[in-house]
Design a protein around this motif. Structure first.
Motif, PDB file in Angstrom:
ATOM      1  N   VAL A 214     -21.501  -6.781  -9.044  1.00 28.14           N
ATOM      2  CA  VAL A 214     -20.091  -6.599  -8.685  1.00 28.14           C
ATOM      3  C   VAL A 214     -19.926  -5.229  -8.027  1.00 28.14           C
ATOM      4  CG1 VAL A 214     -17.730  -6.394  -9.597  1.00 28.14           C
ATOM      5  CG2 VAL A 214     -19.328  -8.001 -10.660  1.00 28.14           C
ATOM      6  N   VAL A 215     -19.194  -5.200  -6.909  1.00 26.40           N
ATOM      7  CA  VAL A 215     -18.876  -3.926  -6.248  1.00 26.40           C
ATOM      8  C   VAL A 215     -17.359  -3.782  -6.254  1.00 26.40           C
ATOM      9  CG1 VAL A 215     -19.096  -2.513  -4.171  1.00 26.40           C
ATOM     10  CG2 VAL A 215     -20.860  -4.219  -4.717  1.00 26.40           C
ATOM     11  N   MET A 216     -16.872  -2.781  -6.958  1.00 28.57           N
ATOM     12  CA  MET A 216     -15.429  -2.560  -7.069  1.00 28.57           C
ATOM     13  C   MET A 216     -15.076  -1.303  -6.276  1.00 28.57           C
ATOM     14  SD  MET A 216     -13.363  -2.269 -10.665  1.00 28.57           S
ATOM     15  CE  MET A 216     -13.908  -3.840 -11.328  1.00 28.57           C
ATOM     16  N   MET A 217     -14.288  -1.470  -5.219  1.00 33.38           N
ATOM     17  CA  MET A 217     -13.935  -0.332  -4.369  1.00 33.38           C
ATOM     18  C   MET A 217     -12.570   0.235  -4.780  1.00 33.38           C
ATOM     19  SD  MET A 217     -16.599  -0.199  -2.626  1.00 33.38           S
ATOM     20  CE  MET A 217     -16.106   1.276  -1.728  1.00 33.38           C
ATOM     21  N   LEU A 218     -12.426   1.552  -4.622  1.00 34.57           N
ATOM     22  CA  LEU A 218     -11.157   2.212  -4.959  1.00 34.57           C
ATOM     23  C   LEU A 218     -10.630   2.974  -3.757  1.00 34.57           C
ATOM     24  CD1 LEU A 218     -12.195   3.774  -8.384  1.00 34.57           C
ATOM     25  CD2 LEU A 218     -10.791   1.733  -8.061  1.00 34.57           C
ATOM     26  N   ARG A 219      -9.324   3.087  -3.711  1.00 34.40           N
ATOM     27  CA  ARG A 219      -8.628   3.830  -2.654  1.00 34.40           C
ATOM     28  C   ARG A 219      -8.706   5.332  -2.941  1.00 34.40           C
ATOM     29  NH1 ARG A 219      -3.169   5.435  -2.825  1.00 34.40           N
ATOM     30  NH2 ARG A 219      -2.926   4.617  -4.922  1.00 34.40           N
ATOM     31  N   LEU A 220      -8.683   6.156  -1.881  1.00 31.35           N
ATOM     32  CA  LEU A 220      -8.494   7.599  -2.066  1.00 31.35           C
ATOM     33  C   LEU A 220      -7.050   7.819  -2.512  1.00 31.35           C
ATOM     34  CD1 LEU A 220     -10.116   9.197   1.136  1.00 31.35           C
ATOM     35  CD2 LEU A 220     -10.998   9.305  -1.209  1.00 31.35           C
ATOM     36  N   GLN A 221      -6.850   8.310  -3.734  1.00 31.31           N
ATOM     37  CA  GLN A 221      -5.479   8.434  -4.252  1.00 31.31           C
ATOM     38  C   GLN A 221      -4.914   9.823  -3.973  1.00 31.31           C
ATOM     39  OE1 GLN A 221      -6.240   5.917  -8.101  1.00 31.31           O
ATOM     40  NE2 GLN A 221      -7.935   6.482  -6.766  1.00 31.31           N
ATOM     41  N   LYS A 222      -4.556   9.997  -2.694  1.00 34.02           N
ATOM     42  CA  LYS A 222      -4.143  11.334  -2.232  1.00 34.02           C
ATOM     43  C   LYS A 222      -2.917  11.836  -2.980  1.00 34.02           C
ATOM     44  CE  LYS A 222      -5.982  10.582   2.371  1.00 34.02           C
ATOM     45  NZ  LYS A 222      -5.684  10.297   3.760  1.00 34.02           N
ATOM     46  N   GLU A 223      -2.069  10.912  -3.446  1.00 34.57           N
ATOM     47  CA  GLU A 223      -0.842  11.322  -4.132  1.00 34.57           C
ATOM     48  C   GLU A 223      -1.127  12.031  -5.453  1.00 34.57           C
ATOM     49  OE1 GLU A 223      -1.995   8.265  -3.899  1.00 34.57           O
ATOM     50  OE2 GLU A 223      -1.395   6.973  -5.564  1.00 34.57           O
ATOM     51  N   ARG A 224      -2.379  11.891  -5.973  1.00 33.12           N
ATOM     52  CA  ARG A 224      -2.717  12.550  -7.236  1.00 33.12           C
ATOM     53  C   ARG A 224      -3.708  13.694  -7.031  1.00 33.12           C
ATOM     54  NH1 ARG A 224      -3.678   7.104  -9.231  1.00 33.12           N
ATOM     55  NH2 ARG A 224      -1.622   6.225  -9.436  1.00 33.12           N
ATOM     56  N   MET A 225      -3.920  14.105  -5.794  1.00 34.93           N
ATOM     57  CA  MET A 225      -4.943  15.128  -5.540  1.00 34.93           C
ATOM     58  C   MET A 225      -4.408  16.543  -5.705  1.00 34.93           C
ATOM     59  SD  MET A 225      -7.485  13.439  -2.749  1.00 34.93           S
ATOM     60  CE  MET A 225      -8.285  11.868  -3.084  1.00 34.93           C
ATOM     61  N   ASP A 226      -3.114  16.702  -5.942  1.00 34.68           N
ATOM     62  CA  ASP A 226      -2.509  17.991  -6.320  1.00 34.68           C
ATOM     63  C   ASP A 226      -2.945  19.143  -5.425  1.00 34.68           C
ATOM     64  OD1 ASP A 226      -1.478  16.572  -8.474  1.00 34.68           O
ATOM     65  OD2 ASP A 226      -3.126  17.135  -9.804  1.00 34.68           O
ATOM     66  N   GLY A 227      -3.039  18.915  -4.135  1.00 31.05           N
ATOM     67  CA  GLY A 227      -3.415  20.008  -3.239  1.00 31.05           C
ATOM     68  C   GLY A 227      -4.900  20.323  -3.247  1.00 31.05           C
ATOM     69  N   GLY A 228      -5.703  19.545  -3.976  1.00 28.62           N
ATOM     70  CA  GLY A 228      -7.151  19.782  -4.026  1.00 28.62           C
ATOM     71  C   GLY A 228      -7.832  19.273  -2.760  1.00 28.62           C
ATOM     72  N   PHE A 229      -9.155  19.214  -2.799  1.00 28.34           N
ATOM     73  CA  PHE A 229      -9.933  18.820  -1.630  1.00 28.34           C
ATOM     74  C   PHE A 229      -9.687  17.352  -1.275  1.00 28.34           C
ATOM     75  CE2 PHE A 229     -13.869  16.861  -0.029  1.00 28.34           C
ATOM     76  CZ  PHE A 229     -13.939  17.526   1.190  1.00 28.34           C
ATOM     77  N   ILE A 230      -9.302  17.089  -0.028  1.00 27.45           N
ATOM     78  CA  ILE A 230      -9.136  15.713   0.450  1.00 27.45           C
ATOM     79  C   ILE A 230     -10.146  15.499   1.568  1.00 27.45           C
ATOM     80  CG2 ILE A 230      -7.578  14.030   1.531  1.00 27.45           C
ATOM     81  CD1 ILE A 230      -5.230  15.469   0.240  1.00 27.45           C
ATOM     82  N   PRO A 231     -11.099  14.560   1.385  1.00 25.12           N
ATOM     83  CA  PRO A 231     -12.108  14.363   2.430  1.00 25.12           C
ATOM     84  C   PRO A 231     -11.509  13.794   3.712  1.00 25.12           C
ATOM     85  CG  PRO A 231     -12.439  12.839   0.567  1.00 25.12           C
ATOM     86  CD  PRO A 231     -11.232  13.639   0.254  1.00 25.12           C
ATOM     87  N   SER A 232     -12.173  14.058   4.848  1.00 26.13           N
ATOM     88  CA  SER A 232     -11.706  13.445   6.098  1.00 26.13           C
ATOM     89  C   SER A 232     -12.009  11.942   6.029  1.00 26.13           C
ATOM     90  CB  SER A 232     -12.417  14.089   7.290  1.00 26.13           C
ATOM     91  OG  SER A 232     -13.423  13.240   7.793  1.00 26.13           O
ATOM     92  N   GLU A 233     -11.072  11.117   6.492  1.00 23.93           N
ATOM     93  CA  GLU A 233     -11.211   9.664   6.349  1.00 23.93           C
ATOM     94  C   GLU A 233     -12.413   9.142   7.130  1.00 23.93           C
ATOM     95  OE1 GLU A 233      -7.475   7.754   7.119  1.00 23.93           O
ATOM     96  OE2 GLU A 233      -6.603   8.523   5.255  1.00 23.93           O
TER      97      GLU A 233
END
Ligand code: CP
Length: 312
Positions: A214-233
């Protein structure tokens, strides 16, 4: 159980009981008459303090199929906007004698707190990064129906694990059912204390997906990243976006899951997401209605028994 606040308090046999009843509700939902009277005479209030498509719609449909009076309380039109607190709002609704309260809230623990203030059954529809129990249950039902079992499977949960209540609830549930779990993603998106979670951790998708069921993919949850590191899409998709090439490392019959909402071309290739030979994303949505019917039915039975005994 009095409430469904998380997967943590559930024993494996309680999980199986919910899934068994949900199987019956899948059959009912596929029939011409989708209604029962399991919640006839009961009132269900849905309070969503965060956006939702799947969870809110399926809880509403589930309640209506079970015969409940269902009310959706829209955050935008509520007195929360005038400064009323969550607890005051809950106490106000409690005075209207609901039987089931379905709550989504951006803060971890908020739904638990609310459950201590009301005298009805409370279902957690997602609280912060903490838990999303009905999502894990619908994922479990999907896996059980597709793989024929819910134990001794090798399951990769990939992407933004750190900010995901879906990952947390799935980790707990799939661990309780004795599956082998791998977490795959960049170190910046792994939660702290990962060594205590009892799963294998991979930074590389090819290694992490090798021979999984099974491969379960998750979304980048930017709304919870609190100003931390956000990778380039673009970079993220190159390294961690699931496409046919990366999926080829998994077993030939591995299924692809995603809880939604999905960002095509970021964590998953759009063509793969639509490939009905591999992707079970639409089945997950279908299972969501059945699992929520089962969870509310069982909680309502417990509530009514407690009321008969004078304990609620
Ligand atoms: N999976 C999930 O919780 O989706 P929604 O945010 O649309 O409810």
């Amino acid at each position: 159980q009095d409430h469904l606040l998380g997967i943590e308090p559930l024993a494996p046999d309680e999980i199986s009981t919910i899934l068994d009843l949900a199987d019956d509700y899948v059959a009912l939902s596929r029939s011409d008459d989708k209604h029962t009277e399991a919640l006839k005479g009961l009132t269900q209030i849905n309070m969503f303090f965060e956006n939702s498509t799947r969870t809110q719609a399926s809880f509403e449909l589930a309640g209506k199929r079970l015969g409940a009076d269902v009310m959706n309380m829209g955050l935008e039109a509520s007195s929360i906007k005038k400064g009323e607190t969550l607890i005051d709002t809950a106490m106000t609704l409690n005075a209207m004698h609901p039987d089931l309260l379905v709550v989504r809230h951006p803060h971890s623990g908020a739904v638990d707190l609310l459950s201590q203030k009301v005298n009805c059954a409370v279902l957690n529809a997602g609280d912060g990064r903490h838990e999303h129990p009905t999502q894990a249950l619908l994922d479990a039902l999907t896996i059980r129906r597709k793989k024929g079992r819910l134990h001794r499977l090798s399951i990769a949960i990939c992407g933004d694990i750190a900010h995901s209540r879906v990952a947390r609830s799935n980790l707990i549930l799939l661990g309780k059912m004795e599956n082998r779990i791998r977490l795959v993603g960049p170190p910046t998106l792994m939660p702290s204390g990962i060594g205590e979670l009892g799963c294998e951790v991979y930074e590389d998708m090819a290694e992490g997906l090798k021979d999984v069921d099974v491969v379960m993919m998750l979304r980048l949850q930017k709304e919870r990243m609190d100003g931390g590191f956000i990778p380039s899409e673009r970079e993220y998709y190159h390294l961690y976006g699931l496409d046919a090439e990366k999926l080829a490392h998994a077993k030939d019959d591995a299924i692809v899951m995603h809880p939604g909402p999905m960002n095509r071309g970021v964590e998953i290739d759009g063509t793969l997401a639509d490939d009905i030979n591999r992707s079970v994303i639409q089945e997950q949505v279908e299972m969501g209605v059945a699992v929520r019917m089962a969870a509310m039915d069982l909680l309502a039975r417990n509530l009514q028994a407690r009321r008969r005994d004078g304990a609620a």
